[in-house]
Scaffold this motif. Structure first.
Motif, PDB file in Angstrom:
ATOM      1  N   LEU A  53     -20.161  48.509 -70.130  1.00 43.79           N
ATOM      2  CA  LEU A  53     -19.321  48.649 -71.330  1.00 43.79           C
ATOM      3  C   LEU A  53     -20.150  49.107 -72.519  1.00 43.79           C
ATOM      4  O   LEU A  53     -19.722  49.993 -73.275  1.00 43.79           O
ATOM      5  CB  LEU A  53     -18.641  47.322 -71.670  1.00 43.79           C
ATOM      6  N   ALA A  54     -21.317  48.510 -72.706  1.00 42.31           N
ATOM      7  CA  ALA A  54     -22.182  48.888 -73.825  1.00 42.31           C
ATOM      8  C   ALA A  54     -22.582  50.354 -73.713  1.00 42.31           C
ATOM      9  O   ALA A  54     -22.533  51.092 -74.704  1.00 42.31           O
ATOM     10  CB  ALA A  54     -23.414  47.986 -73.869  1.00 42.31           C
ATOM     11  N   ALA A  55     -22.938  50.782 -72.525  1.00 40.99           N
ATOM     12  CA  ALA A  55     -23.311  52.192 -72.333  1.00 40.99           C
ATOM     13  C   ALA A  55     -22.122  53.106 -72.609  1.00 40.99           C
ATOM     14  O   ALA A  55     -22.265  54.162 -73.238  1.00 40.99           O
ATOM     15  CB  ALA A  55     -23.835  52.403 -70.908  1.00 40.99           C
ATOM     16  N   SER A  88     -21.735  56.087 -75.415  1.00 42.85           N
ATOM     17  CA  SER A  88     -21.503  57.493 -75.081  1.00 42.85           C
ATOM     18  C   SER A  88     -20.539  57.602 -73.902  1.00 42.85           C
ATOM     19  O   SER A  88     -20.966  57.732 -72.751  1.00 42.85           O
ATOM     20  CB  SER A  88     -22.826  58.176 -74.747  1.00 42.85           C
ATOM     21  N   PRO A  89     -19.234  57.569 -74.174  1.00 41.32           N
ATOM     22  CA  PRO A  89     -18.249  57.603 -73.092  1.00 41.32           C
ATOM     23  C   PRO A  89     -18.407  58.780 -72.135  1.00 41.32           C
ATOM     24  O   PRO A  89     -18.302  58.623 -70.926  1.00 41.32           O
ATOM     25  CB  PRO A  89     -16.907  57.672 -73.825  1.00 41.32           C
ATOM     26  N   SER A  90     -18.696  59.948 -72.672  1.00 40.58           N
ATOM     27  CA  SER A  90     -18.768  61.133 -71.811  1.00 40.58           C
ATOM     28  C   SER A  90     -20.011  61.155 -70.930  1.00 40.58           C
ATOM     29  O   SER A  90     -20.024  61.830 -69.904  1.00 40.58           O
ATOM     30  CB  SER A  90     -18.684  62.415 -72.634  1.00 40.58           C
ATOM     31  N   GLU A  91     -21.057  60.429 -71.297  1.00 44.97           N
ATOM     32  CA  GLU A  91     -22.231  60.336 -70.426  1.00 44.97           C
ATOM     33  C   GLU A  91     -21.985  59.373 -69.277  1.00 44.97           C
ATOM     34  O   GLU A  91     -22.473  59.584 -68.171  1.00 44.97           O
ATOM     35  CB  GLU A  91     -23.464  59.897 -71.217  1.00 44.97           C
ATOM     36  N   VAL A  92     -21.242  58.307 -69.529  1.00 46.68           N
ATOM     37  CA  VAL A  92     -20.992  57.301 -68.499  1.00 46.68           C
ATOM     38  C   VAL A  92     -19.913  57.775 -67.529  1.00 46.68           C
ATOM     39  O   VAL A  92     -20.053  57.614 -66.320  1.00 46.68           O
ATOM     40  CB  VAL A  92     -20.622  55.941 -69.139  1.00 46.68           C
ATOM     41  N   VAL A  93     -18.849  58.377 -68.054  1.00 48.19           N
ATOM     42  CA  VAL A  93     -17.771  58.910 -67.215  1.00 48.19           C
ATOM     43  C   VAL A  93     -17.452  60.329 -67.700  1.00 48.19           C
ATOM     44  O   VAL A  93     -16.586  60.524 -68.551  1.00 48.19           O
ATOM     45  CB  VAL A  93     -16.494  58.033 -67.263  1.00 48.19           C
ATOM     46  N   GLY A 106     -18.312  57.881 -79.453  1.00 50.00           N
ATOM     47  CA  GLY A 106     -19.232  56.784 -79.190  1.00 50.00           C
ATOM     48  C   GLY A 106     -19.686  56.103 -80.465  1.00 50.00           C
ATOM     49  O   GLY A 106     -19.413  56.557 -81.572  1.00 50.00           O
ATOM     50  N   ILE A 107     -20.388  55.003 -80.286  1.00 47.05           N
ATOM     51  CA  ILE A 107     -20.885  54.191 -81.396  1.00 47.05           C
ATOM     52  C   ILE A 107     -22.406  54.216 -81.341  1.00 47.05           C
ATOM     53  O   ILE A 107     -22.992  53.891 -80.303  1.00 47.05           O
ATOM     54  CB  ILE A 107     -20.378  52.736 -81.280  1.00 47.05           C
ATOM     55  N   GLY A 108     -23.032  54.542 -82.424  1.00 43.85           N
ATOM     56  CA  GLY A 108     -24.486  54.613 -82.463  1.00 43.85           C
ATOM     57  C   GLY A 108     -25.172  53.311 -82.835  1.00 43.85           C
ATOM     58  O   GLY A 108     -26.369  53.171 -82.649  1.00 43.85           O
ATOM     59  N   PRO A 159     -33.404  46.046 -79.436  1.00 44.78           N
ATOM     60  CA  PRO A 159     -32.330  46.781 -78.775  1.00 44.78           C
ATOM     61  C   PRO A 159     -32.825  47.804 -77.759  1.00 44.78           C
ATOM     62  O   PRO A 159     -32.286  47.911 -76.667  1.00 44.78           O
ATOM     63  CB  PRO A 159     -31.587  47.448 -79.932  1.00 44.78           C
ATOM     64  N   ALA A 160     -33.877  48.560 -78.082  1.00 43.79           N
ATOM     65  CA  ALA A 160     -34.368  49.571 -77.137  1.00 43.79           C
ATOM     66  C   ALA A 160     -34.916  48.915 -75.873  1.00 43.79           C
ATOM     67  O   ALA A 160     -34.711  49.404 -74.768  1.00 43.79           O
ATOM     68  CB  ALA A 160     -35.443  50.427 -77.803  1.00 43.79           C
ATOM     69  N   MET A 161     -35.629  47.792 -76.038  1.00 44.34           N
ATOM     70  CA  MET A 161     -36.151  47.082 -74.872  1.00 44.34           C
ATOM     71  C   MET A 161     -35.016  46.501 -74.049  1.00 44.34           C
ATOM     72  O   MET A 161     -35.041  46.538 -72.828  1.00 44.34           O
ATOM     73  CB  MET A 161     -37.106  45.968 -75.307  1.00 44.34           C
ATOM     74  N   ALA A 162     -34.006  45.964 -74.718  1.00 40.69           N
ATOM     75  CA  ALA A 162     -32.870  45.386 -74.011  1.00 40.69           C
ATOM     76  C   ALA A 162     -32.157  46.458 -73.202  1.00 40.69           C
ATOM     77  O   ALA A 162     -31.799  46.240 -72.045  1.00 40.69           O
ATOM     78  CB  ALA A 162     -31.896  44.731 -74.996  1.00 40.69           C
ATOM     79  N   ALA A 163     -31.962  47.623 -73.789  1.00 39.22           N
ATOM     80  CA  ALA A 163     -31.296  48.713 -73.071  1.00 39.22           C
ATOM     81  C   ALA A 163     -32.119  49.138 -71.867  1.00 39.22           C
ATOM     82  O   ALA A 163     -31.591  49.384 -70.788  1.00 39.22           O
ATOM     83  CB  ALA A 163     -31.051  49.894 -74.007  1.00 39.22           C
TER      84      ALA A 163
END
Length: 116
Positions: free
Chosen positions: A78-80, A84-89, A98-100, A4-8
């Motif tokens: 969408l995944a981002a 963390s909604p407030s970081e993206v917008v 958000g979902i961890g 997951p970290a590499m994919a992100a």
């Protein structure tokens, strides 16, 4: 298989399970609708969200931050946002922290991809 970290870091979303995403969507359903009768209510309807411009449905009153974000909802965006909604917008009106869990995010994105 990417971790997951590499994919992100590479801007990809790990493959998700749409059936598990449908189950996970139940926590979203208090504000959002999908399916043939979906409409904007407390939150916008999410049919066709993948590939749609943010703030673009006519049946929901979006925050200025969302309307002016210039975002097109790719799977990665969408995944981002789900993480963390407030970081993206910043200053969006979504009342959600958000979902961890990366797997749950991938499952939700896979499910939303099926909703046209």
């Amino acid at each position: 298989m990417l971790l997951p970290a590499m994919a992100a870091a590479q801007g990809t979303v790990q493959p998700g399970d749409a059936a598990a995403g449908k189950v996970a969507f139940k926590r979203c359903a208090s504000c959002h609708q999908v399916g043939p009768a979906a409409r904007g209510a407390f939150g916008p309807q999410l049919n066709g969200i993948v590939g749609r411009k943010a703030g673009a449905t006519a049946d929901y009153r979006y925050s200025p931050a969302m309307k002016q974000s210039g975002i097109v909802w790719t799977e990665q965006k969408l995944a981002a946002f789900l993480k963390s909604p407030s970081e993206v917008v910043p200053d969006n009106q979504m009342r959600f922290w958000g979902i961890g869990d990366e797997r749950q995010i991938a499952n939700l994105v896979a499910y939303l991809r099926t909703q046209r």
